[in-house]
Design a protein around this motif. Structure first.
Motif, short mmCIF file in Angstrom:
data_model
loop_
_atom_site.label_atom_id
_atom_site.label_comp_id
_atom_site.label_asym_id
_atom_site.label_seq_id
_atom_site.Cartn_x
_atom_site.Cartn_y
_atom_site.Cartn_z
N GLU A 182 7.95 -9.26 15.89
CA GLU A 182 6.84 -10.03 16.09
C GLU A 182 5.88 -9.34 16.91
OE1 GLU A 182 8.26 -12.69 19.75
OE2 GLU A 182 8.12 -13.67 17.59
N VAL A 201 0.77 -1.26 0.03
CA VAL A 201 -0.04 0.12 0.05
C VAL A 201 0.84 1.17 -0.18
CG1 VAL A 201 -1.73 1.35 1.42
CG2 VAL A 201 -2.02 -1.25 1.14
N CYS A 252 4.52 -6.60 1.36
CA CYS A 252 4.83 -5.93 2.61
C CYS A 252 3.91 -6.69 3.76
CB CYS A 252 4.62 -4.34 2.40
SG CYS A 252 5.59 -3.61 1.32
N PHE A 253 2.83 -7.29 3.43
CA PHE A 253 2.22 -8.06 4.41
C PHE A 253 2.34 -9.40 4.53
CE2 PHE A 253 -0.01 -4.48 2.47
CZ PHE A 253 -0.75 -3.82 3.39
N PHE A 254 3.63 -9.49 5.22
CA PHE A 254 4.10 -10.84 5.28
C PHE A 254 3.79 -11.30 6.58
CE2 PHE A 254 7.63 -7.89 6.00
CZ PHE A 254 8.33 -8.29 7.12
N ARG A 255 3.25 -10.58 7.53
CA ARG A 255 2.87 -11.06 9.01
C ARG A 255 1.38 -11.00 9.34
NH1 ARG A 255 6.80 -6.71 11.94
NH2 ARG A 255 5.79 -5.49 10.25
N ARG A 272 -3.54 -9.04 8.10
CA ARG A 272 -2.24 -9.14 7.77
C ARG A 272 -1.85 -7.54 8.14
NH1 ARG A 272 -1.39 -12.61 2.22
NH2 ARG A 272 -1.94 -14.67 3.17
N VAL A 273 -0.66 -7.44 8.35
CA VAL A 273 -0.11 -6.07 8.79
C VAL A 273 1.08 -5.57 7.90
CG1 VAL A 273 1.32 -6.81 10.87
CG2 VAL A 273 0.49 -4.25 10.70
N ASP A 274 1.50 -4.53 7.32
CA ASP A 274 2.42 -4.40 6.56
C ASP A 274 3.86 -4.09 7.30
OD1 ASP A 274 1.98 -1.65 7.17
OD2 ASP A 274 2.15 -0.94 5.20
N CYS A 275 4.73 -3.85 6.64
CA CYS A 275 6.19 -3.74 7.20
C CYS A 275 6.25 -2.39 8.29
CB CYS A 275 7.38 -3.55 6.12
SG CYS A 275 6.76 -2.22 4.83
N ASP A 276 5.71 -1.33 7.95
CA ASP A 276 5.82 -0.10 8.82
C ASP A 276 4.50 -0.04 9.53
OD1 ASP A 276 4.25 0.66 6.72
OD2 ASP A 276 5.48 2.43 6.16
N CYS A 310 8.42 -5.56 -1.65
CA CYS A 310 8.57 -5.08 -0.18
C CYS A 310 10.17 -4.96 -0.07
CB CYS A 310 8.16 -5.79 0.98
SG CYS A 310 8.39 -5.03 2.73
N HIS A 311 10.72 -3.54 0.37
CA HIS A 311 11.87 -3.27 0.54
C HIS A 311 12.66 -4.14 1.45
CE1 HIS A 311 10.67 -1.35 4.22
NE2 HIS A 311 11.66 -1.21 4.57
N THR A 312 12.13 -5.00 2.48
CA THR A 312 12.66 -5.85 3.36
C THR A 312 13.17 -7.23 2.52
OG1 THR A 312 10.39 -7.09 3.52
CG2 THR A 312 11.02 -5.27 5.28
N THR A 314 16.43 2.95 2.89
CA THR A 314 15.63 2.23 1.91
C THR A 314 14.26 2.88 1.54
OG1 THR A 314 14.87 0.80 3.75
CG2 THR A 314 16.85 0.09 2.15
N ARG A 348 6.37 9.38 0.69
CA ARG A 348 6.20 10.44 1.61
C ARG A 348 7.46 10.78 2.48
NH1 ARG A 348 1.09 8.41 4.94
NH2 ARG A 348 2.06 6.48 4.92
N LYS A 354 19.58 0.02 6.62
CA LYS A 354 18.51 -0.05 5.97
C LYS A 354 17.66 1.29 6.15
CE LYS A 354 16.89 -4.12 6.87
NZ LYS A 354 16.10 -5.27 6.88
N THR A 355 18.27 2.24 6.65
CA THR A 355 17.56 3.35 7.25
C THR A 355 17.26 4.28 6.06
OG1 THR A 355 19.69 4.49 7.61
CG2 THR A 355 18.50 3.70 9.81
N GLU A 414 10.11 -6.22 10.95
CA GLU A 414 10.48 -7.31 10.83
C GLU A 414 10.13 -8.26 12.40
OE1 GLU A 414 13.37 -8.31 7.94
OE2 GLU A 414 13.93 -6.22 7.97
N ARG A 448 10.97 4.17 1.58
CA ARG A 448 9.59 3.84 2.43
C ARG A 448 8.46 4.43 1.69
NH1 ARG A 448 10.85 3.51 7.85
NH2 ARG A 448 8.38 3.36 7.90
N PHE A 449 7.29 3.92 2.48
CA PHE A 449 5.92 4.44 1.88
C PHE A 449 5.08 5.63 2.62
CE2 PHE A 449 6.20 -0.34 1.77
CZ PHE A 449 6.90 -0.27 0.47
N LEU A 471 2.77 -11.70 16.51
CA LEU A 471 2.59 -11.94 14.82
C LEU A 471 2.94 -13.18 14.62
CD1 LEU A 471 3.33 -8.10 13.87
CD2 LEU A 471 1.32 -9.17 14.29
N LYS A 488 13.17 0.60 14.05
CA LYS A 488 12.78 0.29 12.68
C LYS A 488 12.65 -1.40 12.48
CE LYS A 488 14.25 1.41 7.85
NZ LYS A 488 13.19 1.44 7.19
#
Lengths: 166, 166
Positions: free
Chosen positions: B19, A46, A123-126, B90-94, A116-118, A163, A68, A160-161, B17, A165-166, A140, B12
């Motif tokens: 839990e 997103v 990005c919704f991997f959790r 699901r929740v995204d990275c940030d 995802c930048h990770t 990279t 942003r 990674k500070t 990343e 971001r959205f 999670l 960050k």
């Protein structure tokens, strides 16, 4: 590119059910962009678009966003090479959100592209456990098989500070 | 419900990343919620959640949002009966966006549930033509077979100005 020009916002009926594109940008000049895999529907990310990003996405068929954190236009993949080719762009009833159905270049044989930048595909991997009120101890669950690329190698950074971001 | 309590925002790396669920609400106290059909992945709607809506969604497994137009908690389906039962959250990275994978009650034999107040299954029932710079004359294409219910009957209104908005 030429001047960006969308249809003016009309009546509620025209906006919600008409055939003109009259996007609603928020106070920051942005709308919400949801990007999904065109083939299996997985929600990849997103992000946000300003008028320029939306117009460029429509004109080129390649996903552009507004970052942003960087405060500037962001062509997805400009650093990583992981461009997003649009198959379809959808707009919602009140025209303050769009869905991008995209294809991304595979990272290797049998390895899909990753948004995802990770390094994860999505990005919704959790996932959040359901059925009890949330607490700070809520744990999670990871819903994929882990990162598909090494962000340090792709973005050329040891930290990674910086990279995208959205 | 008891006091709403999420994990504090950490580093960050912890946020992106780790839990713990430590959602990032914007200046208005909201995050972005993308709701998709759990079975075929169709993006049904984009809405917003405040902390209460997120906590209630987690606790009950039924989608709750915050209606910006009404300025209050909004249990989806409270008027229409079209509740959304979560299969996964699901929740995204940030952690400023969530994806709700939901099932909605079918509207009849062979007729799926519908999420949009216009009667369409998805709010994203129009597509934007690609390949040329947008103009005010750009014509959206309808990508579904039309509304699945009559909003006037479901919401009991002759005018649609008071129907739920996102």
């Amino acid at each position: 590119m030429t001047e960006i020009s969308f249809a003016p916002r009309g009546s509620k009926a025209e906006i919600e059910e008409g055939e003109r594109l009259s996007p609603k940008f928020d106070a920051d000049g942005l709308l919400t962009a949801v990007t999904v895999d065109a083939d299996d529907g997985t929600v990849l990310m997103v992000a946000h678009m300003n008028a320029q990003a939306l117009a460029l996405t429509i004109e080129t068929g390649v996903a552009h966003y507004f970052s942003r954190s960087r405060g500037r236009l962001w062509k997805k993949g400009e650093e990583s090479g992981h461009l997003q080719q649009l198959v379809e762009l959808r707009v919602d009833c009140d025209q303050d959100a769009v869905v991008l159905r995209v294809r991304m270049p595979p990272l290797g044989p049998g390895v899909p592209g990753a948004a995802c930048h990770t390094g994860h595909r999505s990005c919704f991997f959790r996932s959040v456990p359901l059925g009890a009120a949330p607490t700070p101890e809520l744990t999670l669950a990871v819903n994929d098989d882990g990162p598909l690329f090494d962000p340090a190698k792709v973005y050329g950074l040891t930290k990674k500070t910086d990279t995208p971001r959205f």
